[in-house]
Design a protein around this motif. Structure first.
Motif, PDB file in Angstrom:
ATOM      1  N   THR A   3       0.816  -1.217   0.000  1.00  0.00           N
ATOM      2  CA  THR A   3       0.000   0.000   0.000  1.00  0.00           C
ATOM      3  C   THR A   3       0.848   1.265   0.000  1.00  0.00           C
ATOM      4  O   THR A   3       0.468   2.260  -0.635  1.00  0.00           O
ATOM      5  CB  THR A   3      -0.908  -0.001   1.245  1.00  0.00           C
ATOM      6  N   ARG A   4       1.985   1.240   0.691  1.00  0.00           N
ATOM      7  CA  ARG A   4       2.763   2.480   0.804  1.00  0.00           C
ATOM      8  C   ARG A   4       3.806   2.629  -0.289  1.00  0.00           C
ATOM      9  O   ARG A   4       3.964   3.696  -0.879  1.00  0.00           O
ATOM     10  CB  ARG A   4       3.427   2.540   2.181  1.00  0.00           C
ATOM     11  N   TRP A   5       4.532   1.531  -0.548  1.00  0.00           N
ATOM     12  CA  TRP A   5       5.621   1.615  -1.532  1.00  0.00           C
ATOM     13  C   TRP A   5       5.271   0.945  -2.863  1.00  0.00           C
ATOM     14  O   TRP A   5       6.101   0.875  -3.757  1.00  0.00           O
ATOM     15  CB  TRP A   5       6.889   0.992  -0.951  1.00  0.00           C
ATOM     16  N   LYS A   6       4.054   0.412  -2.965  1.00  0.00           N
ATOM     17  CA  LYS A   6       3.596  -0.192  -4.210  1.00  0.00           C
ATOM     18  C   LYS A   6       4.541  -1.306  -4.686  1.00  0.00           C
ATOM     19  O   LYS A   6       4.867  -1.404  -5.861  1.00  0.00           O
ATOM     20  CB  LYS A   6       3.477   0.875  -5.312  1.00  0.00           C
ATOM     21  N   VAL A   7       4.983  -2.130  -3.755  1.00  0.00           N
ATOM     22  CA  VAL A   7       5.889  -3.237  -4.098  1.00  0.00           C
ATOM     23  C   VAL A   7       5.078  -4.338  -4.780  1.00  0.00           C
ATOM     24  O   VAL A   7       3.987  -4.692  -4.310  1.00  0.00           O
ATOM     25  CB  VAL A   7       6.581  -3.780  -2.843  1.00  0.00           C
ATOM     26  N   PRO A   8       5.584  -4.918  -5.868  1.00  0.00           N
ATOM     27  CA  PRO A   8       4.861  -5.999  -6.554  1.00  0.00           C
ATOM     28  C   PRO A   8       4.596  -7.177  -5.618  1.00  0.00           C
ATOM     29  O   PRO A   8       5.407  -7.483  -4.735  1.00  0.00           O
ATOM     30  CB  PRO A   8       5.803  -6.389  -7.691  1.00  0.00           C
ATOM     31  N   PRO A   9       3.474  -7.873  -5.804  1.00  0.00           N
ATOM     32  CA  PRO A   9       3.120  -8.990  -4.905  1.00  0.00           C
ATOM     33  C   PRO A   9       4.192 -10.072  -4.836  1.00  0.00           C
ATOM     34  O   PRO A   9       4.417 -10.644  -3.760  1.00  0.00           O
ATOM     35  CB  PRO A   9       1.822  -9.523  -5.514  1.00  0.00           C
ATOM     36  N   GLU A  10       4.845 -10.400  -5.972  1.00  0.00           N
ATOM     37  CA  GLU A  10       5.850 -11.465  -5.938  1.00  0.00           C
ATOM     38  C   GLU A  10       7.048 -11.097  -5.065  1.00  0.00           C
ATOM     39  O   GLU A  10       7.612 -11.951  -4.377  1.00  0.00           O
ATOM     40  CB  GLU A  10       6.310 -11.817  -7.360  1.00  0.00           C
ATOM     41  N   LYS A  11       7.404  -9.803  -5.037  1.00  0.00           N
ATOM     42  CA  LYS A  11       8.508  -9.380  -4.175  1.00  0.00           C
ATOM     43  C   LYS A  11       8.078  -9.367  -2.709  1.00  0.00           C
ATOM     44  O   LYS A  11       8.871  -9.671  -1.817  1.00  0.00           O
ATOM     45  CB  LYS A  11       8.998  -8.001  -4.600  1.00  0.00           C
ATOM     46  N   VAL A  12       6.839  -9.013  -2.483  1.00  0.00           N
ATOM     47  CA  VAL A  12       6.322  -9.066  -1.117  1.00  0.00           C
ATOM     48  C   VAL A  12       6.343 -10.505  -0.602  1.00  0.00           C
ATOM     49  O   VAL A  12       6.698 -10.771   0.554  1.00  0.00           O
ATOM     50  CB  VAL A  12       4.892  -8.492  -1.063  1.00  0.00           C
ATOM     51  N   GLU A  13       5.981 -11.446  -1.460  1.00  0.00           N
ATOM     52  CA  GLU A  13       5.984 -12.867  -1.087  1.00  0.00           C
ATOM     53  C   GLU A  13       7.394 -13.332  -0.728  1.00  0.00           C
ATOM     54  O   GLU A  13       7.594 -14.027   0.277  1.00  0.00           O
ATOM     55  CB  GLU A  13       5.423 -13.693  -2.243  1.00  0.00           C
ATOM     56  N   LYS A  14       8.367 -12.920  -1.530  1.00  0.00           N
ATOM     57  CA  LYS A  14       9.748 -13.294  -1.248  1.00  0.00           C
ATOM     58  C   LYS A  14      10.228 -12.673   0.059  1.00  0.00           C
ATOM     59  O   LYS A  14      10.936 -13.312   0.855  1.00  0.00           O
ATOM     60  CB  LYS A  14      10.651 -12.863  -2.403  1.00  0.00           C
ATOM     61  N   ALA A  15       9.870 -11.422   0.285  1.00  0.00           N
ATOM     62  CA  ALA A  15      10.267 -10.752   1.525  1.00  0.00           C
ATOM     63  C   ALA A  15       9.646 -11.460   2.735  1.00  0.00           C
ATOM     64  O   ALA A  15      10.312 -11.667   3.761  1.00  0.00           O
ATOM     65  CB  ALA A  15       9.831  -9.295   1.493  1.00  0.00           C
ATOM     66  N   MET A  16       8.383 -11.860   2.632  1.00  0.00           N
ATOM     67  CA  MET A  16       7.727 -12.568   3.731  1.00  0.00           C
ATOM     68  C   MET A  16       8.375 -13.919   3.989  1.00  0.00           C
ATOM     69  O   MET A  16       8.507 -14.340   5.145  1.00  0.00           O
ATOM     70  CB  MET A  16       6.242 -12.739   3.420  1.00  0.00           C
TER      71      MET A  16
END
Length: 299
Positions: A3-16
């Motif tokens: 929501t804040r930095w508009k990070v792509p979902p696939e990168k969010v998944e990797k970060a998690m």
């Protein structure tokens, strides 16, 4: 991040995934099978249940796998290794990966046996058979650990979630497995469960020519397992008898020692005072012997 930095979902998944790995690796010994839960009790119950079902054959579960084929046998061994290896992993995602690898080996084993792609109806009975044959350690604790701490999106979607759901179903089936599930009479089921007997071995001269070698080998192995089970029962019985004899002998020796001590009590006398030196100042002269007198003899 989305929501804040508009990070792509696939990168969010990797970060998690990386955050999950970092946190769970360090907190594993505190959150896996904690004392506040009954996970350990469930582990022992499932393990005992699987051991009691050691006599269940692939034919009883309608497992479409022929272990007489070398490639299929290798796939079965790999599947069992993967499901057992799950307990050595610390990260929920890694545990899920072991379940996925196990499931893929199962699909390959079915495909080689049937010469066609495996279906879901073939997969679940085979997974049940693999769990019974492998008896994975701390199975319920691993399932609860994955449920509590794995990324929810991974469990709810994708092949990892599908295979994990089937493993949960397999464990639930094993816990509730009864005579009707295996098309057996209640009497036979009870006898098999108590170890009084094992599935009947068919004589070699009564085999139909159409029966494959795998079935013959299965009954041969079952007969061998029955003999080993009887031998183990005898060993356990003798071990318990030896243990009882050792306890009785120890108690007998202790009682004899106690009786001797009571009959002949040990008396500790006071320590004698050390004698004073002859040339000491406090020696009483009247207690000393008379001095020697020189004597002269005429030669």
């Amino acid at each position: 991040m989305q929501t804040r930095w508009k990070v792509p979902p696939e990168k969010v998944e990797k970060a998690m995934d990386q955050i999950e790995k970092y946190i769970m690796t360090r907190q594993y010994k505190y959150v896996f099978c904690p004392e506040t839960t009954d996970d350990e009790k469930k582990d022992l119950a499932v393990q005992k249940r699987i051991r009691a079902l050691h006599w269940v054959t692939p034919q009883m579960l309608c497992v479409p796998v022929n272990e007489e084929i070398p490639e299929v046998s290798d796939m079965v061994v790999k599947a069992i290794t993967d499901i057992i290896e799950m307990d050595s992993k610390r990260v929920p995602r890694d545990k899920l990966a072991c379940i996925t690898k196990c499931s893929k080996h199962i699909f390959n084993a079915i495909k080689i046996t049937k010469n066609e792609p495996a279906s879901a109806d073939d997969f679940l009975p085979t997974l049940i058979y693999i769990v019974l044959k492998g008896n994975p350690p701390r199975l319920q604790s691993n399932i609860q650990y994955i449920t509590r701490f794995c990324n929810p999106s991974r469990l709810m979607t994708g092949e990892d979630g599908y295979y994990f759901t089937n493993l949960c179903c397999a464990v639930a089936f094993i816990e509730k497995l009864d005579a009707q599930s295996l098309n057996l009479s209640q009497e036979d089921f009870d006898r098999f469960m108590t170890g009084q007997t094992s599935p009947k071995k068919q004589e070699s001269d009564s085999w139909s020519p159409d029966v494959c070698l795998g079935v013959k080998q299965m009954y041969k192995n079952l007969d061998l397992l029955s003999q080993l089970n009887e031998r183990q029962d005898r060993i356990v019985s003798e071990a318990k008898k030896l243990e009882k004899d050792l306890i009785d002998w120890t108690d007998g020796v202790a009682k004899e020692v106690q009786d001797i001590v009571e009959k002949y009590p040990l008396e500790i006398k006071p320590k004698n005072q050390a004698l004073a030196a002859i040339d000491s100042e406090n020696v009483e002269n009247d207690k000393l012997p008379p001095p020697l007198q020189p004597q002269v003899y005429a030669g």
